[in-house]
Design a protein around this motif. Structure first.
Motif, PDB file in Angstrom:
ATOM      1  N   ALA A 127       0.827  -1.206   0.000  1.00 16.04           N
ATOM      2  CA  ALA A 127       0.000   0.000   0.000  1.00 16.04           C
ATOM      3  C   ALA A 127       0.863   1.258   0.000  1.00 16.04           C
ATOM      4  CB  ALA A 127      -0.930  -0.005   1.210  1.00 16.04           C
ATOM      5  N   GLY A 128       1.953   1.239   0.752  1.00 18.90           N
ATOM      6  CA  GLY A 128       2.799   2.423   0.823  1.00 18.90           C
ATOM      7  C   GLY A 128       3.586   2.681  -0.446  1.00 18.90           C
ATOM      8  N   ARG A 129       3.932   1.626  -1.170  1.00 18.86           N
ATOM      9  CA  ARG A 129       4.773   1.780  -2.362  1.00 18.86           C
ATOM     10  C   ARG A 129       3.961   1.985  -3.634  1.00 18.86           C
ATOM     11  NH1 ARG A 129       8.650  -2.930  -2.611  1.00 18.86           N
ATOM     12  NH2 ARG A 129       6.851  -4.058  -3.475  1.00 18.86           N
ATOM     13  N   GLU A 130       2.842   1.278  -3.778  1.00 18.58           N
ATOM     14  CA  GLU A 130       2.097   1.303  -5.034  1.00 18.58           C
ATOM     15  C   GLU A 130       1.171   2.507  -5.157  1.00 18.58           C
ATOM     16  OE1 GLU A 130       2.850  -0.746  -7.409  1.00 18.58           O
ATOM     17  OE2 GLU A 130       4.263  -1.798  -6.098  1.00 18.58           O
ATOM     18  N   PHE A 131       0.826   3.143  -4.032  1.00 20.17           N
ATOM     19  CA  PHE A 131      -0.041   4.324  -4.076  1.00 20.17           C
ATOM     20  C   PHE A 131       0.808   5.554  -3.786  1.00 20.17           C
ATOM     21  CE2 PHE A 131      -2.907   0.840  -3.239  1.00 20.17           C
ATOM     22  CZ  PHE A 131      -4.023   1.147  -3.986  1.00 20.17           C
ATOM     23  N   THR A 132       0.692   6.531  -4.660  1.00 20.89           N
ATOM     24  CA  THR A 132       1.459   7.758  -4.489  1.00 20.89           C
ATOM     25  C   THR A 132       0.575   8.932  -4.100  1.00 20.89           C
ATOM     26  OG1 THR A 132       1.290   8.122  -6.890  1.00 20.89           O
ATOM     27  CG2 THR A 132       3.284   7.030  -6.070  1.00 20.89           C
ATOM     28  N   HIS A 133      -0.495   9.173  -4.860  1.00 23.34           N
ATOM     29  CA  HIS A 133      -1.338  10.340  -4.599  1.00 23.34           C
ATOM     30  C   HIS A 133      -2.308  10.127  -3.440  1.00 23.34           C
ATOM     31  CE1 HIS A 133       0.251  12.218  -8.169  1.00 23.34           C
ATOM     32  NE2 HIS A 133      -0.159  11.215  -8.932  1.00 23.34           N
ATOM     33  N   ASN A 134      -2.653   8.899  -3.163  1.00 24.95           N
ATOM     34  CA  ASN A 134      -3.611   8.610  -2.087  1.00 24.95           C
ATOM     35  C   ASN A 134      -3.033   7.581  -1.118  1.00 24.95           C
ATOM     36  OD1 ASN A 134      -6.269  10.044  -3.000  1.00 24.95           O
ATOM     37  ND2 ASN A 134      -5.476   9.013  -4.826  1.00 24.95           N
ATOM     38  N   ARG A 135      -1.761   7.729  -0.824  1.00 25.90           N
ATOM     39  CA  ARG A 135      -1.073   6.756   0.013  1.00 25.90           C
ATOM     40  C   ARG A 135      -1.697   6.673   1.398  1.00 25.90           C
ATOM     41  NH1 ARG A 135       3.893   8.538  -0.492  1.00 25.90           N
ATOM     42  NH2 ARG A 135       4.450   7.056  -2.125  1.00 25.90           N
ATOM     43  N   GLY A 136      -2.013   7.800   1.988  1.00 30.22           N
ATOM     44  CA  GLY A 136      -2.576   7.801   3.338  1.00 30.22           C
ATOM     45  C   GLY A 136      -3.901   7.065   3.400  1.00 30.22           C
ATOM     46  N   ARG A 137      -4.792   7.355   2.454  1.00 32.76           N
ATOM     47  CA  ARG A 137      -6.088   6.670   2.438  1.00 32.76           C
ATOM     48  C   ARG A 137      -5.921   5.171   2.208  1.00 32.76           C
ATOM     49  NH1 ARG A 137      -7.263  11.733   0.223  1.00 32.76           N
ATOM     50  NH2 ARG A 137      -9.204  12.713   0.970  1.00 32.76           N
ATOM     51  N   ALA A 138      -5.029   4.798   1.286  1.00 35.65           N
ATOM     52  CA  ALA A 138      -4.813   3.376   1.027  1.00 35.65           C
ATOM     53  C   ALA A 138      -4.291   2.665   2.277  1.00 35.65           C
ATOM     54  CB  ALA A 138      -3.823   3.211  -0.130  1.00 35.65           C
ATOM     55  N   LEU A 139      -3.338   3.272   2.952  1.00 36.65           N
ATOM     56  CA  LEU A 139      -2.802   2.672   4.176  1.00 36.65           C
ATOM     57  C   LEU A 139      -3.864   2.606   5.262  1.00 36.65           C
ATOM     58  CD1 LEU A 139       0.694   4.404   4.148  1.00 36.65           C
ATOM     59  CD2 LEU A 139       0.316   1.927   4.124  1.00 36.65           C
ATOM     60  N   GLY A 140      -4.698   3.639   5.341  1.00 36.32           N
ATOM     61  CA  GLY A 140      -5.764   3.621   6.335  1.00 36.32           C
ATOM     62  C   GLY A 140      -6.751   2.499   6.096  1.00 36.32           C
ATOM     63  N   LEU A 141      -7.100   2.268   4.827  1.00 40.46           N
ATOM     64  CA  LEU A 141      -8.048   1.206   4.508  1.00 40.46           C
ATOM     65  C   LEU A 141      -7.474  -0.178   4.801  1.00 40.46           C
ATOM     66  CD1 LEU A 141      -9.695   2.365   1.150  1.00 40.46           C
ATOM     67  CD2 LEU A 141     -10.852   1.938   3.314  1.00 40.46           C
ATOM     68  N   VAL A 142      -6.263  -0.444   4.314  1.00 41.56           N
ATOM     69  CA  VAL A 142      -5.724  -1.798   4.489  1.00 41.56           C
ATOM     70  C   VAL A 142      -5.385  -2.084   5.943  1.00 41.56           C
ATOM     71  CG1 VAL A 142      -4.827  -1.770   2.139  1.00 41.56           C
ATOM     72  CG2 VAL A 142      -3.309  -1.154   4.015  1.00 41.56           C
ATOM     73  N   SER A 143      -5.076  -1.033   6.717  1.00 42.88           N
ATOM     74  CA  SER A 143      -4.741  -1.260   8.122  1.00 42.88           C
ATOM     75  C   SER A 143      -5.942  -1.733   8.934  1.00 42.88           C
ATOM     76  CB  SER A 143      -4.169   0.022   8.746  1.00 42.88           C
ATOM     77  OG  SER A 143      -5.158   1.033   8.855  1.00 42.88           O
ATOM     78  N   LEU A 144      -7.152  -1.616   8.370  1.00 43.64           N
ATOM     79  CA  LEU A 144      -8.344  -2.099   9.066  1.00 43.64           C
ATOM     80  C   LEU A 144      -8.413  -3.624   9.098  1.00 43.64           C
ATOM     81  CD1 LEU A 144     -11.036   0.381   7.686  1.00 43.64           C
ATOM     82  CD2 LEU A 144      -9.874   0.446   9.891  1.00 43.64           C
ATOM     83  N   GLY A 145      -7.564  -4.291   8.332  1.00 40.29           N
ATOM     84  CA  GLY A 145      -7.577  -5.746   8.332  1.00 40.29           C
ATOM     85  C   GLY A 145      -7.273  -6.338   9.694  1.00 40.29           C
ATOM     86  N   LEU A 146      -6.317  -5.754  10.411  1.00 40.85           N
ATOM     87  CA  LEU A 146      -5.962  -6.283  11.724  1.00 40.85           C
ATOM     88  C   LEU A 146      -7.056  -6.037  12.762  1.00 40.85           C
ATOM     89  CD1 LEU A 146      -4.022  -7.739  13.547  1.00 40.85           C
ATOM     90  CD2 LEU A 146      -2.741  -5.617  13.844  1.00 40.85           C
ATOM     91  N   PRO A 147      -7.616  -4.824  12.880  1.00 38.37           N
ATOM     92  CA  PRO A 147      -8.748  -4.655  13.812  1.00 38.37           C
ATOM     93  C   PRO A 147      -9.917  -5.569  13.511  1.00 38.37           C
ATOM     94  CG  PRO A 147      -7.904  -2.514  13.142  1.00 38.37           C
ATOM     95  CD  PRO A 147      -7.199  -3.534  12.312  1.00 38.37           C
ATOM     96  N   LEU A 148     -10.148  -5.857  12.219  1.00 37.52           N
ATOM     97  CA  LEU A 148     -11.218  -6.796  11.878  1.00 37.52           C
ATOM     98  C   LEU A 148     -10.916  -8.174  12.465  1.00 37.52           C
ATOM     99  CD1 LEU A 148     -13.815  -7.444  10.313  1.00 37.52           C
ATOM    100  CD2 LEU A 148     -12.376  -7.998   8.337  1.00 37.52           C
ATOM    101  N   GLY A 149      -9.662  -8.600  12.377  1.00 37.46           N
ATOM    102  CA  GLY A 149      -9.279  -9.868  12.975  1.00 37.46           C
ATOM    103  C   GLY A 149      -9.429  -9.859  14.480  1.00 37.46           C
ATOM    104  N   GLU A 150      -9.024  -8.755  15.108  1.00 39.30           N
ATOM    105  CA  GLU A 150      -9.131  -8.650  16.566  1.00 39.30           C
ATOM    106  C   GLU A 150     -10.587  -8.697  17.027  1.00 39.30           C
ATOM    107  OE1 GLU A 150      -5.162  -5.867  17.422  1.00 39.30           O
ATOM    108  OE2 GLU A 150      -7.115  -4.949  17.076  1.00 39.30           O
ATOM    109  N   ALA A 151     -11.484  -8.143  16.211  1.00 38.58           N
ATOM    110  CA  ALA A 151     -12.894  -8.086  16.612  1.00 38.58           C
ATOM    111  C   ALA A 151     -13.636  -9.388  16.341  1.00 38.58           C
ATOM    112  CB  ALA A 151     -13.588  -6.935  15.878  1.00 38.58           C
TER     113      ALA A 151
END
Length: 395
Positions: A127-151
């Protein structure tokens, strides 16, 4: 570009990175801890011996991250993912089937390394390497994978253990994830290899974070949250007793922390794109610091709730901000090397911190005093990071 448009245009790549973060749950402490008793029984280990073994394999995984993590800078991501999946599968089989403690611990080490370490590394680096203009949003979205697992995974495990043995639960989750990964490996929009494998001379010319002052100045800020929250998780009984709260309050607040990660990740990703990672790096620990002040001053149930919700907001924001900062300072072409170095440092620190904190508790320290020391650590990390953060703004 908003989140909806980002998902519509890049759902395949985001799905790969999201699944990597979700799959990392199998190697996370919250998931392995659900099986601590049966694993200890199968391997013939006491609770104390299991804790020592767990810390040892975690540190070994950290060293392996330093060695293998940078290879994502030149190995094709699809091939990289296949290697992780094969190793994770071998680890699950060794852990669940081996009658010998040594091979069982080898399986646990592979699960920790491939789950918590390399799956997280794969998802965030993609997510950090392949997205340039929307890197923050992409990282924010994919980072939800771990909280989903925790829940979702703990209640699922509790329900499945009624019908299945603990090994059966591991095999079931492994097969489900394997099915999802096979679909993505066959049809997913995998990017090509980032570049050719560097020779020894080229590697020496690349970034070497442990030898750079700016990395050490930035490290305390990025470690402050995982190190202090690890102490809170492990010594929850002492914390609730000293602050005059109950463990039931902590359990509810822990769920609140998981919920707070969602707006933290989504808002953090959006703000990184709008305001820049430098400004966010200065501010994202503020909710956690204020929550620590509330816990120190007021204590009780309110203090526990403030600490967990404030920590959840900051934890949700950390990954989009941290990865974006690393890209700005070292470039996306070296993200694999720098992220693996940071991940290894965090593994080492979160492995050592509980032992030090336990020693302080044994010496009779009140947990409010410990929280004051944690707050001092956060503030110190913030001051140390000001110079490398200012360098981002000058670029």
């Amino acid at each position: 570009m908003g989140y909806r448009t980002l998902l519509r245009d890049h759902k395949g790549l985001l799905g790969i990175a999201f699944l990597a973060l979700f799959s990392s749950s199998l190697g996370q402490s919250f998931f392995i801890g659900l099986f601590q008793a049966p694993i200890s029984m199968q391997l013939g280990l006491s609770a104390g011996q299991f804790g020592t073994a767990y810390a040892t394999v975690t540190l070994c995984a950290g060293f392996a991250m330093l060695r293998i993590g940078p290879s994502i800078d030149w190995i094709a991501p699809r091939r990289f993912a296949i290697g992780i999946l094969l190793s994770l599968g071998i680890g699950i089989l060794l852990l669940t089937l081996s009658p010998w403690w040594l091979t069982g611990l080898l399986g646990l080490a592979l699960i920790r390394f491939c789950g918590q370490g390399m799956m997280t590394h794969l998802g965030n680096t993609l997510a950090g390497r392949e997205f340039t203009h929307n890197r923050g949003r992409a990282l924010g979205l994919v980072s939800l994978g771990l909280p989903l697992g925790e829940a979702t995974l703990p209640p699922l495990v509790a329900a499945l253990l009624i019908w299945l043995g603990w090994q059966g639960v591991w095999w079931l989750f492994g097969l489900i994830l394997l099915g999802l990964w096979v679909a993505l490996l066959l049809r997913g929009p995998w990017p090509p290899a980032p570049g050719p494998k560097p020779d020894r001379r080229t590697r020496r010319q690349g970034p070497r974070p442990f030898r750079e002052r700016r990395f050490w100045q930035l490290l305390p800020l990025l470690m402050a949250l995982p190190v202090t929250m690890t102490g809170v998780f492990i010594y929850q009984a002492q914390m609730t007793a000293d602050l005059g709260a109950s463990l039931s309050t902590y359990a509810l607040a822990l769920a609140g922390m998981g919920v707070a990660k969602l707006p933290g990740a989504l808002l953090g990703g959006r703000w990184v794109d709008r305001l820049g990672p430098a400004r966010l790096a200065r501010l994202y620990l503020l909710p956690y610091a204020l929550a620590m002040v509330v816990a120190i001053v007021l204590g009780g149930d309110i203090g526990i709730w403030a600490l967990m919700v404030g920590g959840g907001l900051a934890m949700g924001m950390q990954e989009p901000i941290a990865t974006s900062v690393l890209v700005k300072l070292w470039g996306s072409e070296h993200l694999g090397r720098v992220r693996s170095t940071l991940s290894a440092a965090m593994v080492f620190s979160t492995g050592i911190a509980p032992a030090l904190l336990g020693l302080v508790i044994d010496l009779g320290a009140h947990f409010a005093t410990i929280l004051i020391a944690m707050l001092a650590f956060v503030v110190t990390g913030w001051f140390l990071a000001l110079r490398p953060i200012a360098a981002i703004e000058r670029k």
